[in-house]
Design a protein around this motif. Structure first.
Motif, PDB file in Angstrom:
ATOM      1  N   SER A 127       0.844  -1.186   0.000  1.00  6.59           N
ATOM      2  CA  SER A 127       0.000   0.000   0.000  1.00  6.59           C
ATOM      3  C   SER A 127       0.882   1.239   0.000  1.00  6.59           C
ATOM      4  O   SER A 127       2.035   1.199   0.415  1.00  6.59           O
ATOM      5  CB  SER A 127      -0.898   0.007   1.238  1.00  6.59           C
ATOM      6  N   PHE A 128       0.345   2.359  -0.471  1.00  4.29           N
ATOM      7  CA  PHE A 128       1.113   3.593  -0.403  1.00  4.29           C
ATOM      8  C   PHE A 128       0.179   4.757  -0.133  1.00  4.29           C
ATOM      9  O   PHE A 128      -1.046   4.648  -0.242  1.00  4.29           O
ATOM     10  CB  PHE A 128       1.930   3.817  -1.682  1.00  4.29           C
ATOM     11  N   GLU A 129       0.765   5.864   0.266  1.00  7.18           N
ATOM     12  CA  GLU A 129      -0.006   7.007   0.724  1.00  7.18           C
ATOM     13  C   GLU A 129       0.496   8.274   0.049  1.00  7.18           C
ATOM     14  O   GLU A 129       1.699   8.502  -0.050  1.00  7.18           O
ATOM     15  CB  GLU A 129       0.126   7.119   2.245  1.00  7.18           C
ATOM     16  N   ILE A 130      -0.422   9.095  -0.436  1.00  6.10           N
ATOM     17  CA  ILE A 130      -0.076  10.376  -1.032  1.00  6.10           C
ATOM     18  C   ILE A 130      -0.902  11.458  -0.350  1.00  6.10           C
ATOM     19  O   ILE A 130      -2.142  11.431  -0.408  1.00  6.10           O
ATOM     20  CB  ILE A 130      -0.342  10.402  -2.551  1.00  6.10           C
ATOM     21  N   LYS A 131      -0.238  12.371   0.328  1.00 10.82           N
ATOM     22  CA  LYS A 131      -0.897  13.480   1.012  1.00 10.82           C
ATOM     23  C   LYS A 131      -2.026  13.002   1.917  1.00 10.82           C
ATOM     24  O   LYS A 131      -3.140  13.534   1.895  1.00 10.82           O
ATOM     25  CB  LYS A 131      -1.412  14.496  -0.012  1.00 10.82           C
ATOM     26  N   GLY A 132      -1.741  11.953   2.669  1.00 11.84           N
ATOM     27  CA  GLY A 132      -2.700  11.460   3.638  1.00 11.84           C
ATOM     28  C   GLY A 132      -3.749  10.517   3.090  1.00 11.84           C
ATOM     29  O   GLY A 132      -4.511   9.919   3.854  1.00 11.84           O
ATOM     30  N   GLU A 133      -3.812  10.337   1.782  1.00 13.10           N
ATOM     31  CA  GLU A 133      -4.788   9.432   1.183  1.00 13.10           C
ATOM     32  C   GLU A 133      -4.116   8.107   0.835  1.00 13.10           C
ATOM     33  O   GLU A 133      -3.096   8.083   0.154  1.00 13.10           O
ATOM     34  CB  GLU A 133      -5.389  10.047  -0.080  1.00 13.10           C
ATOM     35  N   LYS A 134      -4.726   7.012   1.314  1.00 11.68           N
ATOM     36  CA  LYS A 134      -4.135   5.698   1.101  1.00 11.68           C
ATOM     37  C   LYS A 134      -4.617   5.080  -0.204  1.00 11.68           C
ATOM     38  O   LYS A 134      -5.768   5.237  -0.592  1.00 11.68           O
ATOM     39  CB  LYS A 134      -4.471   4.768   2.270  1.00 11.68           C
ATOM     40  N   TYR A 135      -3.697   4.372  -0.873  1.00 11.55           N
ATOM     41  CA  TYR A 135      -3.997   3.705  -2.141  1.00 11.55           C
ATOM     42  C   TYR A 135      -3.657   2.225  -2.036  1.00 11.55           C
ATOM     43  O   TYR A 135      -2.763   1.828  -1.300  1.00 11.55           O
ATOM     44  CB  TYR A 135      -3.188   4.336  -3.277  1.00 11.55           C
ATOM     45  N   GLN A 136      -4.365   1.428  -2.809  1.00 10.29           N
ATOM     46  CA  GLN A 136      -4.129   0.001  -2.832  1.00 10.29           C
ATOM     47  C   GLN A 136      -2.867  -0.321  -3.637  1.00 10.29           C
ATOM     48  O   GLN A 136      -2.449   0.458  -4.486  1.00 10.29           O
ATOM     49  CB  GLN A 136      -5.332  -0.722  -3.433  1.00 10.29           C
TER      50      GLN A 136
END
Length: 344
Positions: A127-136
């Motif tokens: 998983s990864f996170e960009i500006k506080g939003e998590k992505y699968q």
């Protein structure tokens, strides 16, 4: 073929949530690269290198099975013809030491052995996170019908599912592993007791003793379909597959170069150790131990070499000996893999 790196880096390179490949922690590791002026993402980069350093080298790491010893020498590195790009100049001398080189790109079967033994989780499976939003978890897949970006992020795409969750590598154990990032390649190399080649080493063993040739087989492009897996037809929407492969080919599908190495051109781009600089050949004195170790370029790119099944003579001709491209080190792509080398 090169993806739009600004789009790639913005989407995929900010802050992946790191998971350890092993639970047991030993003594503090030695970082793989030399510390320099720290860029925005240096902490993330160093965390990943620290994780890689914990991977135990396999028991038979001294073996050179499946490798060829290449005798070193001095050669002229850089662009050869009118299709050469600005970042391939100036042509200059490079000296290479004797080295062992994998005969082929690392295959799905070899990478599976590594994963099974270490429990390593690739960047595309995290998983990864960009500006506080998590992505699968996911990776980048080529989309020839998107006029703005040719690469789209696909959830569930990874080395076992190269184009998405509905794809697989069944029956492809001898194909090069793809959707592996630079960090993944570094991790495999650590386990194997090897390393990634420097950019100068790669061009040296791709040229195979002749630094005047445009392609590893000579200067005659008409022989390309016999010698290399690349894109024939109207790129990017009509691949004629005259070389019998629409995407990756099994390793050793095409003739070896003069050093006995297979698919050093075409099939998949291959990761190198070096940080990418467009003006690298004008700043060779800044190399440390033969390559650019710093991690300070604008998009944190690493060099990829050799071209891929998506390279076209009308677009990038990445299978030329001198061709160089780059990609973000945490990015998986369906046309990028690697091979390893071993110091003598």
């Amino acid at each position: 073929m090169r993806p739009n790196l600004k789009a790639v880096f913005t989407l995929f390179s900010l802050s992946i949530l790191l998971f350890s490949c092993k639970e047991d922690r030993k003594s503090e590791p030695i970082l793989v690269v030399k510390e320099v002026q720290k860029p925005v993402f240096s902490d993330y980069h160093e965390q990943y290198l620290r994780e890689i350093s914990y991977i135990d080298t396999r028991e038979d790491s001294s073996s050179t099975h499946g490798m060829t010893r290449i005798h070193g020498g001095t050669y002229e590195m850089g662009g050869d013809n009118e299709t050469a790009k600005k970042d391939e100049f100036p042509k200059h001398k490079e000296s290479i030491k004797d080295i062992w080189v994998d005969n082929t790109e690392v295959t799905n079967a070899q990478f599976r052995e590594f994963v099974n033994e270490t429990g390593y989780v690739t960047t595309a499976e995290r998983s990864f996170e960009i500006k506080g939003e998590k992505y699968q978890p996911g990776a980048l897949v080529f989309d020839p019908y998107n006029p703005e970006w040719w690469w789209k992020f696909v959830k569930g795409a990874n080395w076992q599912h190269p184009t998405g969750p509905d794809s697989d590598i069944i029956g492809k154990k001898d194909h090069p592993v793809v959707q592996v990032s630079w960090y993944d390649a570094m991790a495999y190399a650590k386990w194997a007791g090897k390393r990634l080649p420097t950019e100068a080493e790669y061009e040296y063993f791709n040229r195979a003793g002749n630094d005047t040739l445009i392609y590893h087989w000579g200067n005659d492009f008409e022989r390309a379909t016999e010698m290399v897996n690349f894109y024939q037809g109207n790129f990017p929407r009509r691949n004629l597959a005259e070389d019998n492969f629409g995407k990756t080919a099994p390793v050793q599908s095409f003739p070896a170069n003069a050093y006995g190495l297979y698919e050093t051109s075409g099939n998949v781009w291959e990761w190198c150790l070096d940080t990418y600089h467009p003006d690298a050949y004008s700043r060779t004195r800044e190399k440390v131990e033969g390559y650019f170790q710093d991690f300070i370029n604008m998009e944190q790119q690493k060099v990829i070499r050799g071209g891929s099944f998506l390279c076209s003579e009308t677009y990038c001709s990445g299978y030329r000996n001198a061709a160089r491209m780059s990609s973000a080190p945490d990015t998986g792509l369906e046309h990028t893999g690697f091979r390893c080398v071993k110091d003598i």
